[in-house]
Scaffold this motif. Structure first.
Motif, PDB file in Angstrom:
ATOM      1  N   LEU A 210     -22.871 -45.812  -4.894  1.00  0.00           N
ATOM      2  CA  LEU A 210     -23.002 -45.265  -6.247  1.00  0.00           C
ATOM      3  C   LEU A 210     -24.437 -44.798  -6.496  1.00  0.00           C
ATOM      4  O   LEU A 210     -24.665 -43.695  -7.009  1.00  0.00           O
ATOM      5  CB  LEU A 210     -22.595 -46.338  -7.264  1.00  0.00           C
ATOM      6  CG  LEU A 210     -22.614 -45.940  -8.739  1.00  0.00           C
ATOM      7  CD1 LEU A 210     -21.616 -44.825  -9.004  1.00  0.00           C
ATOM      8  CD2 LEU A 210     -22.308 -47.138  -9.629  1.00  0.00           C
ATOM      9  N   GLY A 211     -25.419 -45.643  -6.107  1.00  0.00           N
ATOM     10  CA  GLY A 211     -26.819 -45.252  -6.262  1.00  0.00           C
ATOM     11  C   GLY A 211     -27.132 -43.990  -5.472  1.00  0.00           C
ATOM     12  O   GLY A 211     -27.814 -43.083  -5.964  1.00  0.00           O
ATOM     13  N   GLY A 212     -26.609 -43.919  -4.248  1.00  0.00           N
ATOM     14  CA  GLY A 212     -26.840 -42.739  -3.410  1.00  0.00           C
ATOM     15  C   GLY A 212     -26.263 -41.479  -4.028  1.00  0.00           C
ATOM     16  O   GLY A 212     -26.901 -40.423  -4.033  1.00  0.00           O
TER      17      GLY A 212
ATOM     18  N   ASN B 189     -28.396 -40.379  -6.881  1.00  0.00           N
ATOM     19  CA  ASN B 189     -29.600 -39.731  -6.361  1.00  0.00           C
ATOM     20  C   ASN B 189     -29.326 -38.305  -5.903  1.00  0.00           C
ATOM     21  O   ASN B 189     -30.201 -37.452  -5.935  1.00  0.00           O
ATOM     22  CB  ASN B 189     -30.184 -40.538  -5.196  1.00  0.00           C
ATOM     23  CG  ASN B 189     -30.881 -41.794  -5.677  1.00  0.00           C
ATOM     24  OD1 ASN B 189     -31.236 -41.900  -6.847  1.00  0.00           O
ATOM     25  ND2 ASN B 189     -31.061 -42.753  -4.781  1.00  0.00           N
ATOM     26  N   LEU B 190     -28.093 -38.059  -5.455  1.00  0.00           N
ATOM     27  CA  LEU B 190     -27.721 -36.704  -5.024  1.00  0.00           C
ATOM     28  C   LEU B 190     -27.316 -35.836  -6.220  1.00  0.00           C
ATOM     29  O   LEU B 190     -26.857 -34.713  -6.049  1.00  0.00           O
ATOM     30  CB  LEU B 190     -26.564 -36.779  -4.018  1.00  0.00           C
ATOM     31  CG  LEU B 190     -26.913 -37.320  -2.624  1.00  0.00           C
ATOM     32  CD1 LEU B 190     -25.654 -37.574  -1.820  1.00  0.00           C
ATOM     33  CD2 LEU B 190     -27.820 -36.343  -1.881  1.00  0.00           C
TER      34      LEU B 190
ATOM     35  N   VAL C 227     -19.971 -39.683 -11.251  1.00  0.00           N
ATOM     36  CA  VAL C 227     -19.319 -40.810 -10.598  1.00  0.00           C
ATOM     37  C   VAL C 227     -19.766 -42.095 -11.287  1.00  0.00           C
ATOM     38  O   VAL C 227     -20.954 -42.375 -11.396  1.00  0.00           O
ATOM     39  CB  VAL C 227     -19.674 -40.861  -9.097  1.00  0.00           C
ATOM     40  CG1 VAL C 227     -18.952 -42.019  -8.430  1.00  0.00           C
ATOM     41  CG2 VAL C 227     -19.308 -39.553  -8.418  1.00  0.00           C
ATOM     42  N   GLN C 228     -18.797 -42.859 -11.797  1.00  0.00           N
ATOM     43  CA  GLN C 228     -19.141 -44.030 -12.600  1.00  0.00           C
ATOM     44  C   GLN C 228     -19.011 -45.336 -11.847  1.00  0.00           C
ATOM     45  O   GLN C 228     -19.652 -46.324 -12.169  1.00  0.00           O
ATOM     46  CB  GLN C 228     -18.227 -44.079 -13.826  1.00  0.00           C
ATOM     47  CG  GLN C 228     -18.474 -42.914 -14.758  1.00  0.00           C
ATOM     48  CD  GLN C 228     -17.670 -43.057 -16.022  1.00  0.00           C
ATOM     49  OE1 GLN C 228     -16.620 -43.679 -16.010  1.00  0.00           O
ATOM     50  NE2 GLN C 228     -18.154 -42.487 -17.105  1.00  0.00           N
ATOM     51  N   ASP C 229     -18.129 -45.346 -10.867  1.00  0.00           N
ATOM     52  CA  ASP C 229     -17.933 -46.595 -10.133  1.00  0.00           C
ATOM     53  C   ASP C 229     -17.453 -46.279  -8.718  1.00  0.00           C
ATOM     54  O   ASP C 229     -16.724 -45.311  -8.508  1.00  0.00           O
ATOM     55  CB  ASP C 229     -16.904 -47.480 -10.852  1.00  0.00           C
ATOM     56  CG  ASP C 229     -16.862 -48.885 -10.254  1.00  0.00           C
ATOM     57  OD1 ASP C 229     -17.943 -49.412  -9.938  1.00  0.00           O
ATOM     58  OD2 ASP C 229     -15.762 -49.436 -10.090  1.00  0.00           O
ATOM     59  N   VAL C 230     -17.881 -47.093  -7.774  1.00  0.00           N
ATOM     60  CA  VAL C 230     -17.476 -46.907  -6.384  1.00  0.00           C
ATOM     61  C   VAL C 230     -17.117 -48.271  -5.825  1.00  0.00           C
ATOM     62  O   VAL C 230     -17.834 -49.257  -6.053  1.00  0.00           O
ATOM     63  CB  VAL C 230     -18.626 -46.312  -5.528  1.00  0.00           C
ATOM     64  CG1 VAL C 230     -18.174 -46.108  -4.095  1.00  0.00           C
ATOM     65  CG2 VAL C 230     -19.132 -45.011  -6.112  1.00  0.00           C
TER      66      VAL C 230
ATOM     67  N   GLN D 244     -21.316 -35.017   1.690  1.00  0.00           N
ATOM     68  CA  GLN D 244     -22.754 -35.292   1.699  1.00  0.00           C
ATOM     69  C   GLN D 244     -23.083 -36.738   2.045  1.00  0.00           C
ATOM     70  O   GLN D 244     -24.160 -37.024   2.550  1.00  0.00           O
ATOM     71  CB  GLN D 244     -23.364 -34.939   0.340  1.00  0.00           C
ATOM     72  CG  GLN D 244     -23.350 -33.453   0.069  1.00  0.00           C
ATOM     73  CD  GLN D 244     -24.263 -33.082  -1.090  1.00  0.00           C
ATOM     74  OE1 GLN D 244     -24.843 -33.937  -1.725  1.00  0.00           O
ATOM     75  NE2 GLN D 244     -24.372 -31.794  -1.361  1.00  0.00           N
ATOM     76  N   LEU D 245     -22.192 -37.653   1.740  1.00  0.00           N
ATOM     77  CA  LEU D 245     -22.588 -39.049   1.891  1.00  0.00           C
ATOM     78  C   LEU D 245     -21.550 -39.928   2.595  1.00  0.00           C
ATOM     79  O   LEU D 245     -21.902 -40.740   3.435  1.00  0.00           O
ATOM     80  CB  LEU D 245     -22.879 -39.642   0.503  1.00  0.00           C
ATOM     81  CG  LEU D 245     -23.513 -41.034   0.511  1.00  0.00           C
ATOM     82  CD1 LEU D 245     -24.942 -40.966   0.994  1.00  0.00           C
ATOM     83  CD2 LEU D 245     -23.464 -41.660  -0.875  1.00  0.00           C
TER      84      LEU D 245
END
Lengths: 83, 83
Positions: A24-26, A29-30, A35-38, B66-67
């Protein structure tokens, strides 16, 4: 008969998922702030030779419980794909 | 609107999958000789806030490329779940 079985193993809903938080952080950063949750889990496909679908399902459940999923932290779902 | 998106990331069919081979060996050791092949990949669920399904799908594809997935070794499939 050959059965194609898909098993999804995911962290339990009530537990933290550090890998998911990192993804999620990645994504944020992109620039993907929508996107709220992974949550990240495993996807396993088994090819099972069994007499019928019931036997194949039983084997898939046994495999999930004994080896693939850790019931303390994960739940699993089994799905059959047409071979 | 919130969309629930499931992404399956699996090793490409033509590539060896050492993790899958290890699981296959483990299952055989547990007596489950009916299992003929195992492939192990990732299952990722995203919760995406987007205006419509097309925008959510676009974001999920961008995130995968991308990720989440390494196109050299993996392919991905995106699936929407009713929220």
């Amino acid at each position: 008969m050959i059965f194609q079985v898909q098993i999804k193993v995911m962290p339990l809903k009530d537990l933290l998922d550090p890998q998911g938080k990192a993804v999620l952080g990645g994504l944020h950063n992109l620039g993907m702030t929508g996107v709220q949750d992974v949550r990240v889990g495993k996807h396993i496909t088994l090819q099972i030779d069994a007499d019928n679908e019931a036997a194949a399902r039983e084997m898939a459940e046994k495999a999930s419980k004994q080896l693939l999923a850790n019931a303390v932290m994960e739940y699993f779902e089994i799905e059959f794909v047409k071979a």
